[in-house]
Design a protein around this motif. Structure first.
Motif, mmCIF file in Angstrom:
data_model
loop_
_atom_site.group_PDB
_atom_site.id
_atom_site.type_symbol
_atom_site.label_atom_id
_atom_site.label_comp_id
_atom_site.label_asym_id
_atom_site.label_seq_id
_atom_site.Cartn_x
_atom_site.Cartn_y
_atom_site.Cartn_z
ATOM 1 N N ASP A 176 -0.159 15.297 12.238
ATOM 2 C CA ASP A 176 -0.805 14.178 12.930
ATOM 3 C C ASP A 176 -0.104 13.820 14.239
ATOM 4 N N THR A 215 3.274 6.225 5.309
ATOM 5 C CA THR A 215 3.803 5.612 4.097
ATOM 6 C C THR A 215 5.078 4.896 4.496
ATOM 7 N N VAL A 220 -0.280 4.059 1.340
ATOM 8 C CA VAL A 220 -0.582 4.608 2.659
ATOM 9 C C VAL A 220 -1.204 3.513 3.511
ATOM 10 N N ASP A 221 -0.718 3.373 4.737
ATOM 11 C CA ASP A 221 -1.253 2.390 5.673
ATOM 12 C C ASP A 221 -1.735 3.092 6.932
ATOM 13 N N GLU A 222 -2.495 2.361 7.733
ATOM 14 C CA GLU A 222 -2.858 2.830 9.062
ATOM 15 C C GLU A 222 -2.011 2.081 10.080
ATOM 16 N N LEU A 224 2.278 9.873 1.211
ATOM 17 C CA LEU A 224 2.212 11.059 2.060
ATOM 18 C C LEU A 224 3.242 12.097 1.646
ATOM 19 N N VAL A 246 5.275 9.991 8.202
ATOM 20 C CA VAL A 246 4.019 10.346 8.846
ATOM 21 C C VAL A 246 3.799 11.844 8.645
ATOM 22 N N ASN A 247 2.548 12.273 8.614
ATOM 23 C CA ASN A 247 2.263 13.699 8.499
ATOM 24 C C ASN A 247 2.628 14.411 9.795
ATOM 25 N N LYS A 303 -1.807 7.677 9.866
ATOM 26 C CA LYS A 303 -1.557 7.374 8.461
ATOM 27 C C LYS A 303 -0.045 7.407 8.223
ATOM 28 N N ASN A 357 0.825 -1.209 0.000
ATOM 29 C CA ASN A 357 0.000 0.000 0.000
ATOM 30 C C ASN A 357 0.859 1.260 0.000
#
Length: 387
Positions: free
Chosen positions: A224, A209, A195-197, A331, A220-221, A207, A193
């Motif tokens: 967040d 990557t 993007v993953d959780e 991301l 990560v963002n 979220k 993926n």
């Protein structure tokens, strides 16, 4: 008490990019340290001055930061169509640990010059004036890197006017091509993926990557996790709670990437994976006092290295940034505005850096063929290191 003389080993102390390390020709090491194992690790730990409970590495060559606690071993290559094998060891400062799990992209810029100066590149390949491409086999990750070393009057050119944020003085430009930098057989995303959780105990679902390019990296963002992406070292490295939170995220990411089997194993695998947080462009003041304008960058990136916020950007993490930026939907790509991006200029704590990537989709899977960036390198001291 019996007197024991110190060992005296040929070595070169070099800067590569925004890092420094002690370089060795494999054949110059004591016989027991020419192969992987306890003897090699113990020798290199002592060279650097680790483990040091004071965190200063006063009795060794280390500089008490992740960027300056490094060792490199170079040998004539055992691989076809390569000049040298390059092995990198990231030395912990306060622990008796050398992490051999990844590469150092910054010091990669110095390995070509070291190889030429030590006669490990065929003299027929070195022009009187021009550029020689040193074909490097990166032994930690088993990948090819092309290091383009400038030559003047038959010798490595180290001085020049190339400026690199995070390095005080200009030097000669060294271009690096990371060929097929994805881990494994071109598998960029371990989960499949973009993007993953990631469910992190005590923090919640984030979220992320997760990418294997240059070095395994978790993005990560910034917003967040409560940051803006403009932070400098003192804002994070002096905050024990923040460091613990970031390490917890990294450990959970390492587990999800399949790099460790249990969370506590992350303590012994500090070099990989890296954790980085990204944000859209914004004005900020770099650590040097230089003003970085949002108009001159595509995104902001801050990265953790050996448990601390890096003062600039690791070269291998820059490979991951360039790769992720080139793939729509990650991301990193979204922070840079999204779409098809072949190169990005990102802001880091010391300034900016440009990195380019060539990626494409093959039978539904993303692959990256090459990532390119420029660094600089030079010899700081050469002779013998005493142990």
């Amino acid at each position: 008490m019996a007197f024991q003389a110190q060992l005296r080993i040929p070595a070169t102390y070099m800067r590569g990019g925004t890092s420094k390390g002690v370089f060795f020709n494999l054949t110059d090491l004591p016989a027991a340290a020419q192969v992987a194992g306890e003897a090699r690790d113990n020798l290199l730990l002592r060279v650097i001055g680790s483990p040091d409970p004071y965190g200063k590495q006063t009795d060794g060559m280390g500089g008490a930061t992740s960027s300056t606690s490094k060792t490199v071993i170079i040998a004539k290559s055992s691989q076809a169509n390569h000049d040298i094998d390059y092995l990198f060891g990231q030395v912990a400062i306060d622990k008796a640990v050398i992490d051999w799990s990844g590469n150092c992209g910054n010091l990669t810029s110095a390995v070509g010059a070291f190889a030429i100066n030590n006669g490990l590149v065929e003299s027929s390949r070195i022009p009187d004036n021009g550029v020689v491409t040193v074909r490097v086999w990166q032994a930690n990750i088993e990948k090819t890197i092309l290091v383009h070393v400038p030559i003047t009057n038959g010798e490595v050119q180290e001085t020049g006017d190339f400026e690199l944020d995070g390095v005080t003085f200009p030097a000669a430009e060294v271009r690096l091509d990371f060929v097929d930098p994805a881990d494994g057989e071109g598998a960029l995303f371990p989960s499949g993926n973009l993007v993953d959780e990631l469910d992190v105990a005590g923090i919640g679902v984030l979220k992320v990557t997760m990418i294997n390019a240059g070095i395994p990296t978790i993005f990560v963002n910034a917003e967040d996790i409560g940051y803006k992406g403009t932070e400098l070292q003192e804002a994070i490295n002096s905050d024990v709670a923040a460091l613990e939170k970031l390490e917890l995220i990294r450990a959970h990411g390492a587990l999800k990437m399949g790099l460790i089997n249990h969370l506590n194993e992350a303590q012994k695998r500090q070099h990989t994976p890296k954790l980085a947080f990204v944000a859209p462009p914004s004005n900020y003041l770099a650590s040097s006092g230089k003003e970085v304008s949002a108009s001159e960058i595509d995104l902001l990136v801050r990265a953790m290295s050996m448990g601390k916020l890096h003062h600039a950007m690791m070269g291998t993490a820059a490979v991951a940034i360039g790769t992720a930026a080139s793939i729509p939907g990650t991301l990193v790509n979204l922070a840079a505005g999204g779409g098809a991006l072949h190169a990005v200029q990102f802001g880091h704590p010391s300034g900016t850096l440009k990195v380019g990537a060539e990626s494409n989709k093959v039978e539904g899977d993303w692959q990256v063929t090459k990532v390119t960036m420029s660094r600089s390198a030079r010899i700081l001291m050469e002779g013998w290191v005493r142990v």
